[in-house]
Design a protein around this motif. Structure first.
Motif, PDB file in Angstrom:
ATOM      1  N   PRO A 151      -9.591  -3.351  26.498  1.00 60.09           N
ATOM      2  CA  PRO A 151     -10.237  -3.203  27.799  1.00 60.09           C
ATOM      3  C   PRO A 151     -10.565  -4.594  28.333  1.00 60.09           C
ATOM      4  O   PRO A 151     -10.672  -5.546  27.551  1.00 60.09           O
ATOM      5  N   THR A 152     -10.718  -4.713  29.630  1.00 58.29           N
ATOM      6  CA  THR A 152     -10.988  -6.049  30.188  1.00 58.29           C
ATOM      7  C   THR A 152     -12.417  -6.220  30.662  1.00 58.29           C
ATOM      8  O   THR A 152     -12.773  -7.294  31.144  1.00 58.29           O
ATOM      9  N   SER A 153     -13.249  -5.182  30.536  1.00 59.26           N
ATOM     10  CA  SER A 153     -14.658  -5.306  30.923  1.00 59.26           C
ATOM     11  C   SER A 153     -15.532  -4.731  29.817  1.00 59.26           C
ATOM     12  O   SER A 153     -15.053  -4.063  28.896  1.00 59.26           O
ATOM     13  N   ASN A 154     -16.838  -4.953  29.935  1.00 55.79           N
ATOM     14  CA  ASN A 154     -17.785  -4.572  28.902  1.00 55.79           C
ATOM     15  C   ASN A 154     -18.019  -3.065  28.931  1.00 55.79           C
ATOM     16  O   ASN A 154     -18.553  -2.509  29.892  1.00 55.79           O
ATOM     17  N   THR A 155     -17.629  -2.386  27.854  1.00 54.47           N
ATOM     18  CA  THR A 155     -17.724  -0.923  27.760  1.00 54.47           C
ATOM     19  C   THR A 155     -19.102  -0.440  27.296  1.00 54.47           C
ATOM     20  O   THR A 155     -19.314   0.771  27.152  1.00 54.47           O
ATOM     21  N   TRP A 156     -20.016  -1.329  27.082  1.00 51.94           N
ATOM     22  CA  TRP A 156     -21.334  -1.046  26.516  1.00 51.94           C
ATOM     23  C   TRP A 156     -22.058   0.042  27.313  1.00 51.94           C
ATOM     24  O   TRP A 156     -22.344  -0.101  28.489  1.00 51.94           O
ATOM     25  N   CYS A 157     -22.328   1.169  26.651  1.00 58.59           N
ATOM     26  CA  CYS A 157     -23.103   2.282  27.226  1.00 58.59           C
ATOM     27  C   CYS A 157     -22.376   2.975  28.377  1.00 58.59           C
ATOM     28  O   CYS A 157     -23.020   3.483  29.298  1.00 58.59           O
ATOM     29  N   GLY A 158     -21.046   3.002  28.309  1.00 61.31           N
ATOM     30  CA  GLY A 158     -20.270   3.807  29.241  1.00 61.31           C
ATOM     31  C   GLY A 158     -20.113   5.222  28.731  1.00 61.31           C
ATOM     32  O   GLY A 158     -20.699   5.633  27.724  1.00 61.31           O
ATOM     33  N   THR A 159     -19.279   5.987  29.427  1.00 60.44           N
ATOM     34  CA  THR A 159     -19.000   7.366  29.038  1.00 60.44           C
ATOM     35  C   THR A 159     -17.496   7.560  28.967  1.00 60.44           C
ATOM     36  O   THR A 159     -16.716   6.646  29.266  1.00 60.44           O
ATOM     37  N   GLY A 160     -17.071   8.763  28.585  1.00 61.17           N
ATOM     38  CA  GLY A 160     -15.645   9.044  28.521  1.00 61.17           C
ATOM     39  C   GLY A 160     -15.361  10.525  28.523  1.00 61.17           C
ATOM     40  O   GLY A 160     -16.141  11.328  28.008  1.00 61.17           O
ATOM     41  N   SER A 161     -14.238  10.895  29.122  1.00 60.99           N
ATOM     42  CA  SER A 161     -13.741  12.270  29.110  1.00 60.99           C
ATOM     43  C   SER A 161     -12.224  12.242  29.244  1.00 60.99           C
ATOM     44  O   SER A 161     -11.663  11.304  29.824  1.00 60.99           O
ATOM     45  N   PHE A 162     -11.578  13.271  28.734  1.00 57.87           N
ATOM     46  CA  PHE A 162     -10.147  13.441  28.937  1.00 57.87           C
ATOM     47  C   PHE A 162      -9.899  14.154  30.261  1.00 57.87           C
ATOM     48  O   PHE A 162     -10.709  14.984  30.697  1.00 57.87           O
ATOM     49  N   LEU A 163      -8.770  13.865  30.883  1.00 54.16           N
ATOM     50  CA  LEU A 163      -8.305  14.620  32.043  1.00 54.16           C
ATOM     51  C   LEU A 163      -7.331  15.705  31.592  1.00 54.16           C
ATOM     52  O   LEU A 163      -6.921  15.758  30.433  1.00 54.16           O
ATOM     53  N   SER A 164      -6.923  16.549  32.535  1.00 57.88           N
ATOM     54  CA  SER A 164      -6.062  17.677  32.213  1.00 57.88           C
ATOM     55  C   SER A 164      -4.695  17.254  31.696  1.00 57.88           C
ATOM     56  O   SER A 164      -4.030  18.013  30.983  1.00 57.88           O
ATOM     57  N   ASN A 165      -4.233  16.046  32.046  1.00 60.07           N
ATOM     58  CA  ASN A 165      -2.933  15.571  31.569  1.00 60.07           C
ATOM     59  C   ASN A 165      -3.017  14.836  30.243  1.00 60.07           C
ATOM     60  O   ASN A 165      -2.023  14.294  29.766  1.00 60.07           O
ATOM     61  N   GLY A 166      -4.211  14.776  29.649  1.00 62.85           N
ATOM     62  CA  GLY A 166      -4.394  14.153  28.351  1.00 62.85           C
ATOM     63  C   GLY A 166      -4.851  12.716  28.384  1.00 62.85           C
ATOM     64  O   GLY A 166      -5.117  12.129  27.328  1.00 62.85           O
ATOM     65  N   THR A 167      -4.972  12.118  29.580  1.00 56.99           N
ATOM     66  CA  THR A 167      -5.448  10.745  29.686  1.00 56.99           C
ATOM     67  C   THR A 167      -6.941  10.677  29.389  1.00 56.99           C
ATOM     68  O   THR A 167      -7.717  11.468  29.922  1.00 56.99           O
ATOM     69  N   MET A 168      -7.341   9.737  28.530  1.00 60.67           N
ATOM     70  CA  MET A 168      -8.757   9.474  28.304  1.00 60.67           C
ATOM     71  C   MET A 168      -9.232   8.474  29.351  1.00 60.67           C
ATOM     72  O   MET A 168      -8.598   7.449  29.584  1.00 60.67           O
ATOM     73  N   VAL A 169     -10.359   8.795  30.005  1.00 56.59           N
ATOM     74  CA  VAL A 169     -10.928   7.923  31.017  1.00 56.59           C
ATOM     75  C   VAL A 169     -12.282   7.432  30.519  1.00 56.59           C
ATOM     76  O   VAL A 169     -13.176   8.220  30.235  1.00 56.59           O
ATOM     77  N   SER A 170     -12.425   6.123  30.414  1.00 61.65           N
ATOM     78  CA  SER A 170     -13.679   5.471  30.065  1.00 61.65           C
ATOM     79  C   SER A 170     -14.260   4.879  31.342  1.00 61.65           C
ATOM     80  O   SER A 170     -13.569   4.174  32.077  1.00 61.65           O
ATOM     81  N   VAL A 171     -15.536   5.201  31.615  1.00 63.05           N
ATOM     82  CA  VAL A 171     -16.152   4.775  32.872  1.00 63.05           C
ATOM     83  C   VAL A 171     -17.498   4.120  32.597  1.00 63.05           C
ATOM     84  O   VAL A 171     -18.278   4.586  31.771  1.00 63.05           O
ATOM     85  N   GLY A 172     -17.770   3.066  33.359  1.00 65.23           N
ATOM     86  CA  GLY A 172     -19.071   2.426  33.312  1.00 65.23           C
ATOM     87  C   GLY A 172     -19.174   1.414  32.183  1.00 65.23           C
ATOM     88  O   GLY A 172     -18.225   1.149  31.444  1.00 65.23           O
ATOM     89  N   GLY A 173     -20.349   0.834  32.059  1.00 65.96           N
ATOM     90  CA  GLY A 173     -20.568  -0.183  31.046  1.00 65.96           C
ATOM     91  C   GLY A 173     -21.710  -1.088  31.427  1.00 65.96           C
ATOM     92  O   GLY A 173     -22.691  -0.654  32.037  1.00 65.96           O
ATOM     93  N   ASP A 174     -21.542  -2.350  31.114  1.00 60.96           N
ATOM     94  CA  ASP A 174     -22.645  -3.297  31.218  1.00 60.96           C
ATOM     95  C   ASP A 174     -22.190  -4.558  31.928  1.00 60.96           C
ATOM     96  O   ASP A 174     -21.017  -4.940  31.855  1.00 60.96           O
ATOM     97  N   PRO A 175     -23.122  -5.253  32.621  1.00 60.75           N
ATOM     98  CA  PRO A 175     -22.748  -6.483  33.324  1.00 60.75           C
ATOM     99  C   PRO A 175     -22.695  -7.725  32.451  1.00 60.75           C
ATOM    100  O   PRO A 175     -22.189  -8.763  32.891  1.00 60.75           O
TER     101      PRO A 175
END
Length: 529
Positions: A56-80
């Motif tokens: 990943p290219t940004s800080n994933t600290w304290c983000g969330t994640g869910s899969f989409l219907s096509n199987g892609t995992m999406v990681s969202v949010g993080g820390d500055p």
């Protein structure tokens, strides 16, 4: 059993294939390196127990994640915070799982990003295969204080809905539940509405009409159930036998005072709660209210892990204090909590009240799994325990940065297990497929379930789910015909692991995509807003 090292501390954890798990950490000085700098993400091989770095290219600290219907995992949010890489508060990271060691994150905030800044946000996969993001803060803090709160929800891919073309939508419930409402509990129900719980309150929310359907009874005895004193939670199994009737289970938390002045005097010795509560979410169950039980140990930051046989294992956590580090008057090392919960508990939701909990035969660990620890079921039906890092950066003092992996074998692992073949890559609603099964001699009751192992972080388990399937065993006991789930509200389209069970003993869980494998609806106008 301890076996393997994670390379990066497992702050976030998700099973992404039959043989691999994704581990996300904050940006810190981990031993694992990638492309000439420290790594903060890794792919774990569940068979060899080895890791390779992800990027990943940004800080994933304290983000969330869910899969989409096509199987892609999406990681969202993080820390500055930036040591290397970029600000992760609005990041959207896409990961298409593989088993050949060639997949990695796609992240470009100039192309796609969240509509608002999100730290400690929750997520859920919806019936159309998209992802809903709920709550959190626009900057980091021990709790969701009024000056940093983000009391909104949004979607990925974005939607043009409620007059907000891809932009965040206000939800009053999150203002009413300050300050202890980071990572609110968020569960899709079989009618398409959402169960939302935070602090001491809970509602049923209709995201399609942007309204509370009904307000539920408060959590009994003033116990707070979300960060910084998170309880573990899960939706109990949805089965044909219970007519897919939803029932939630929430265990642990704390009665600590979450008013602003008290945050100046928090203690690592704050008592936590042993309270477990469950409620059937239909008219009769809501009228009855919460059923209250006590688990063997009080805990916060615990994980409730659904097992294929329908039972729940409670692991990890602390028996005193609050989550986080460096913000109590009496830290243990840097840790805001103390007295790790070392012994798992097993909960049987079908047993009689007073007989649902046991710790008999379960191994006691000597590894503290506190703040930033995780756990998940794996495809072979064992439980992976990972992480714990109540520190600003990598540390070796008391309650250190933890890289050791543990593997917990539930009691069914001692038995001869069924096997099956013939699972297709996609498995549509109400369709029928026939599996070739090998049933251990003497086996009687044969069934099948699908499971979403979810995304684990901070004692919260996004999207965890078990759905029982209608099945029919052939007369010669070599073929099992199973029907897909009845609807996308009972099991959202996307990844699932199929288990065949014989007298409660599960097979290996094989992966498929429920639905057609199509991507969720894409509104280009909302995406480009």
């Amino acid at each position: 059993m301890q076996d393997g090292l994670s390379g990066v501390s497992a702050l976030e954890l998700a099973i992404v294939s039959e043989t691999t798990a994704m581990i996300l950490d904050k940006v810190e000085h981990n031993p694992l390196q990638t492309n000439g700098h420290i790594a903060w993400a890794a792919e774990l091989d569940l068979v060899t127990r080895t890791v390779r770095p992800l990027n990943p290219t940004s800080n994933t600290w304290c983000g969330t994640g869910s899969f989409l219907s096509n199987g892609t995992m999406v990681s969202v949010g993080g820390d500055p915070i930036v040591i290397t890489g970029g600000n992760g508060l609005a990041a959207v990271r896409l990961f298409d799982p593989c088993e050949d060691g060639n997949c990695d994150f796609f992240e470009n905030q100039n192309v796609r990003r969240a509509a608002s800044l999100r730290w400690y946000t929750s997520s859920a996969r919806l019936e159309d295969g998209s992802m809903m993001l709920l709550g959190g803060s626009w900057d980091h803090g021990l709790a969701d204080f009024p000056n940093i709160t983000n009391p909104t929800y949004e979607f990925y891919p974005p939607k043009n809905i409620h007059g907000q073309n891809g932009t965040p939508i206000f939800i009053p419930f999150l203002m009413e539940t300050l300050n202890a409402n980071h990572f609110p509990i968020l569960i899709q129900l079989p009618d398409g509405n959402l169960f939302v719980a935070a602090n001491t309150k809970a509602i049923i929310f209709d995201w399609k009409t942007n309204r509370e359907v009904r307000r539920l009874p408060d959590v009994p005895n003033g116990v707070r159930i979300s960060n910084p004193v998170p309880a573990g939670s899960t939706l109990l199994p949805l089965t044909p036998e219970n007519n897919y009737t939803p029932e939630v289970l929430i265990c642990g938390g704390s009665v600590f005072d979450d008013s602003l002045p008290h945050f100046d005097n928090l203690s690592s010795q704050e008592p936590t709660s042993d309270q477990c509560i469950r409620m059937v979410l239909n008219d009769e169950g809501i009228a009855k209210g919460w059923e209250v039980e006590q688990m063997p140990d009080p805990r916060i930051m615990s994980e409730l892990i659904l097992l294929p046989d329908g039972r729940v294992t409670i692991v990890n956590g602390a028996q005193t204090g609050v989550s986080g580090y460096g913000s109590v008057i009496d830290p243990i090392g840097e840790c805001n909590s103390d007295h790790p919960a070392f012994t798992p508990s097993l909960y049987d939701p079908l047993a009689a009240p007073g007989k649902r909990f046991t710790q008999e035969g379960l191994p006691t660990s000597d590894i503290a799994r506190l703040y930033h620890s995780t756990a998940t079921l794996t495809p072979n039906a064992s439980i992976l325990l990972a992480g714990s890092n109540p520190n600003m950066d990598v540390q070796t003092h008391v309650f250190p940065t933890e890289y050791r992996l543990e593997w917990l074998s539930p009691p069914y692992m001692q038995h001869i297990r069924p096997t099956f073949t013939g699972l297709p890559a996609t498995f549509d609603y109400n369709s029928q497929i026939t599996l070739d099964v090998d049933i251990p001699e003497g086996g009687k009751n044969v069934s099948a379930v699908i499971m979403d192992f979810g995304f684990a972080t901070h004692g919260v388990h996004m999207n965890q789910r078990l759905v029982g399937l209608v099945s029919q065993l052939s007369n010669d006991r070599t073929k099992l015909t199973i029907a897909g789930p009845p609807s996308p509200t009972i099991y959202s389209p996307g990844p699932a692991f199929v288990f065949v069970l014989v007298d409660g003993v599960p097979s290996f869980g094989s992966k498929t995509l429920i639905g057609t494998g199509a991507q969720p609806p894409l509104d280009e106008g909302a995406l480009n807003k």
